[in-house]
Design an enzyme around this catalytic site. Structure first.
Site, PDB file in Angstrom:
ATOM      1  N   THR A  93       0.876  -1.181   0.000  1.00  0.00           N
ATOM      2  CA  THR A  93       0.000   0.000   0.000  1.00  0.00           C
ATOM      3  C   THR A  93       0.904   1.220   0.000  1.00  0.00           C
ATOM      4  O   THR A  93       1.630   1.447   0.974  1.00  0.00           O
ATOM      5  CB  THR A  93      -0.897   0.022   1.254  1.00  0.00           C
ATOM      6  OG1 THR A  93      -1.657  -1.176   1.291  1.00  0.00           O
ATOM      7  CG2 THR A  93      -1.834   1.223   1.223  1.00  0.00           C
ATOM      8  N   LYS A 168      -7.772   1.723  -3.369  1.00  0.00           N
ATOM      9  CA  LYS A 168      -7.468   1.258  -2.006  1.00  0.00           C
ATOM     10  C   LYS A 168      -7.608   2.405  -0.986  1.00  0.00           C
ATOM     11  O   LYS A 168      -8.250   2.247   0.053  1.00  0.00           O
ATOM     12  CB  LYS A 168      -6.043   0.698  -1.987  1.00  0.00           C
ATOM     13  CG  LYS A 168      -5.438   0.502  -0.627  1.00  0.00           C
ATOM     14  CD  LYS A 168      -5.634  -0.869  -0.074  1.00  0.00           C
ATOM     15  CE  LYS A 168      -5.137  -0.950   1.360  1.00  0.00           C
ATOM     16  NZ  LYS A 168      -5.496  -2.153   2.032  1.00  0.00           N
ATOM     17  N   LYS A 243      -1.769   4.960   8.546  1.00  0.00           N
ATOM     18  CA  LYS A 243      -0.945   5.009   7.322  1.00  0.00           C
ATOM     19  C   LYS A 243      -1.839   5.274   6.110  1.00  0.00           C
ATOM     20  O   LYS A 243      -1.553   6.145   5.286  1.00  0.00           O
ATOM     21  CB  LYS A 243      -0.202   3.678   7.140  1.00  0.00           C
ATOM     22  CG  LYS A 243       0.516   3.579   5.808  1.00  0.00           C
ATOM     23  CD  LYS A 243       1.118   2.205   5.534  1.00  0.00           C
ATOM     24  CE  LYS A 243       1.617   2.156   4.085  1.00  0.00           C
ATOM     25  NZ  LYS A 243       2.236   0.893   3.716  1.00  0.00           N
TER      26      LYS A 243
HETATM   27  P1  NAD Z   1       5.924  -6.147   7.201  1.00  0.00           P
HETATM   28  O1  NAD Z   1       6.673  -5.031   7.839  1.00  0.00           O
HETATM   29  O2  NAD Z   1       5.530  -7.327   7.991  1.00  0.00           O
HETATM   30  O3  NAD Z   1       6.761  -6.679   5.926  1.00  0.00           O
HETATM   31  C1  NAD Z   1       7.574  -5.882   5.107  1.00  0.00           C
HETATM   32  C2  NAD Z   1       8.859  -6.673   4.843  1.00  0.00           C
HETATM   33  O4  NAD Z   1       9.648  -5.974   3.895  1.00  0.00           O
HETATM   34  C3  NAD Z   1       9.724  -6.856   6.096  1.00  0.00           C
HETATM   35  O5  NAD Z   1       9.910  -8.252   6.330  1.00  0.00           O
HETATM   36  C4  NAD Z   1      11.026  -6.142   5.754  1.00  0.00           C
HETATM   37  O6  NAD Z   1      12.172  -6.784   6.294  1.00  0.00           O
HETATM   38  C5  NAD Z   1      11.008  -6.214   4.237  1.00  0.00           C
HETATM   39  N1  NAD Z   1      11.858  -5.231   3.569  1.00  0.00           N
HETATM   40  C6  NAD Z   1      11.926  -3.894   3.815  1.00  0.00           C
HETATM   41  N2  NAD Z   1      12.812  -3.324   2.961  1.00  0.00           N
HETATM   42  C7  NAD Z   1      13.280  -4.313   2.167  1.00  0.00           C
HETATM   43  C8  NAD Z   1      14.220  -4.352   1.094  1.00  0.00           C
HETATM   44  N3  NAD Z   1      14.842  -3.252   0.668  1.00  0.00           N
HETATM   45  N4  NAD Z   1      14.493  -5.557   0.518  1.00  0.00           N
HETATM   46  C9  NAD Z   1      13.877  -6.677   0.944  1.00  0.00           C
HETATM   47  N5  NAD Z   1      12.971  -6.701   1.969  1.00  0.00           N
HETATM   48  C10 NAD Z   1      12.696  -5.528   2.558  1.00  0.00           C
HETATM   49  O7  NAD Z   1       4.647  -5.455   6.522  1.00  0.00           O
HETATM   50  P2  NAD Z   1       3.291  -6.192   6.030  1.00  0.00           P
HETATM   51  O8  NAD Z   1       2.278  -6.176   7.118  1.00  0.00           O
HETATM   52  O9  NAD Z   1       3.658  -7.462   5.339  1.00  0.00           O
HETATM   53  O10 NAD Z   1       2.800  -5.123   4.951  1.00  0.00           O
HETATM   54  C11 NAD Z   1       3.379  -5.006   3.657  1.00  0.00           C
HETATM   55  C12 NAD Z   1       2.556  -4.028   2.854  1.00  0.00           C
HETATM   56  O11 NAD Z   1       1.204  -4.505   2.765  1.00  0.00           O
HETATM   57  C13 NAD Z   1       2.468  -2.620   3.459  1.00  0.00           C
HETATM   58  O12 NAD Z   1       2.555  -1.683   2.414  1.00  0.00           O
HETATM   59  C14 NAD Z   1       1.119  -2.613   4.148  1.00  0.00           C
HETATM   60  O13 NAD Z   1       0.566  -1.312   4.236  1.00  0.00           O
HETATM   61  C15 NAD Z   1       0.309  -3.491   3.211  1.00  0.00           C
HETATM   62  N6  NAD Z   1      -0.853  -4.138   3.841  1.00  0.00           N
HETATM   63  C16 NAD Z   1      -0.755  -4.727   5.057  1.00  0.00           C
HETATM   64  C17 NAD Z   1      -1.875  -5.318   5.624  1.00  0.00           C
HETATM   65  C18 NAD Z   1      -1.784  -5.980   6.970  1.00  0.00           C
HETATM   66  O14 NAD Z   1      -2.849  -6.298   7.535  1.00  0.00           O
HETATM   67  N7  NAD Z   1      -0.597  -6.235   7.507  1.00  0.00           N
HETATM   68  C19 NAD Z   1      -3.092  -5.334   4.934  1.00  0.00           C
HETATM   69  C20 NAD Z   1      -3.171  -4.755   3.664  1.00  0.00           C
HETATM   70  C21 NAD Z   1      -2.035  -4.154   3.128  1.00  0.00           C
END
Ligand code: NAD
Length: 294
Positions: A93, A168, A243
């Site tokens: 997102t 979204k 966010k």
């Molecule tokens: P998260 O923080 O659990 O996962 C993100 C991952 O990206 C982490 O494991 C981090 O180590 C990795 N990362 C960061 N920089 C990196 C790089 N340069 N190279 C490789 N890996 C890297 O976050 P999440 O909950 O999985 O969310 C991910 C996305 O999905 C976000 O944009 C969030 O807004 C969106 N989202 C989340 C949810 C939810 O319920 N968690 C729901 C809908 C959308």
């Protein structure tokens, strides 16, 4: 079957990559976190700490990262390494402007691309029941659809570049505003001597009806699965709602849209998070209102 490079194996990306493995694809994954890599490896993902290692030769590159700055950095690093014509999909997102910029970078590098953010949370990611809101050219959409279907149950093409992110944040702005409205009504109903069940029975079938009442009622009882029945454990955490509301405000400013209630919802959730509730479910804002705070 495709070879997929999946970058960002966190709470969402890890189970999404696992569902691509289950669908029979070869999935290479990268994440900076060793714990995320280990969890993905246990699901059959071939892992690396470095995105640049897994992109060469892949048919599809998927990113699932925390924000737009990181998405642009990772796409900038990996686009020159990818096979010409590869499909780049960002499911994070992020802000609409960064999403459009990512599409432009992909086109300049000879790739096709989609912005494909999701709703459905960690549970939906694990169950493969996410909703994907997709922006990009029809050709890219057709190429990506089978993969998105392996991770989700509803796939909606919303338009061209950035339209998925636009859908979204518009949707989540409605949700943030409507949840506060529903919480105000239930908290006021209490002061007026109205039972939760009576207000639910009326509002869930009347003109006040919305998802925040029928599927996610912010008081215990009427909807047994809502986080109110579970001490307001998320669910959908306040910090994630905040966010999305901030992204909506950025988009409104960039597009010249007037969103006074979206701005108010962002400010209220900002104060709620600052009061120490960032990790709790966003429907818990009812407790904050009950205390006379807003
Ligand atoms: P998260 O923080 O659990 O996962 C993100 C991952 O990206 C982490 O494991 C981090 O180590 C990795 N990362 C960061 N920089 C990196 C790089 N340069 N190279 C490789 N890996 C890297 O976050 P999440 O909950 O999985 O969310 C991910 C996305 O999905 C976000 O944009 C969030 O807004 C969106 N989202 C989340 C949810 C939810 O319920 N968690 C729901 C809908 C959308």
């Amino acid at each position: 079957m495709s070879t997929i490079a999946f970058i960002g194996l966190g709470n969402m990306g890890g189970p999404m990559a696992a569902n691509l493995v289950k669908a029979g694809h070869t999935v290479r994954g990268a994440d900076l976190s060793a714990a995320a890599r280990e969890a993905a490896a246990a699901q059959g993902v071939e892992v690396s700490g470095n995105a640049a290692d897994i992109v060469p030769g892949a048919d599809v590159v998927i990113t699932m990262l925390p924000n737009g700055r990181l998405v642009l950095a990772v796409w900038g690093e990996t686009l020159p390494l990818a096979k010409k014509g590869a499909l780049f999909i960002d499911s994070s997102t992020i802000d609409v402007d960064s999403a459009r910029k990512a599409h432009e970078m992909a086109a300049a590098a000879g790739m096709i691309s989609l912005d494909a953010p999701v709703s459905g949370g960690v549970g939906g990611a694990a169950a493969g029941t996410l909703t994907f809101m997709v922006g990009g050219a029809q050709e890219a959409f057709e190429a990506g659809r089978p993969l998105l279907e392996a991770m989700g149950k509803k796939i909606v093409r919303c338009g061209d570049a950035g339209a998925g992110q636009a859908a979204k944040i518009c949707n989540n702005m409605i949700l943030g505003i409507s949840m506060i409205g529903v919480c105000e009504a239930f908290a006021m109903g209490e002061k007026l001597g109205l039972s939760h069940q009576a207000l639910f029975d009326v509002a869930s079938t009347s003109s006040g009806q919305c998802w925040s009442i029928t599927s996610y009622c912010p008081v215990p009882g009427p909807v047994p699965t809502s986080p109110a029945n579970n001490g307001y454990r998320p669910g959908f955490a306040v910090e994630l709602m905040l966010k999305d509301l901030k992204l909506a405000q950025e988009a409104a400013a960039s597009a010249g849209a007037t969103t006074p209630l979206g701005a108010a919802a962002a400010a209220i959730y900002e104060r709620f998070a600052a009061a120490g509730f960032g990790g709790t479910d966003f429907s818990g804002i009812i407790n904050y209102l009950r205390e006379g705070r807003s």
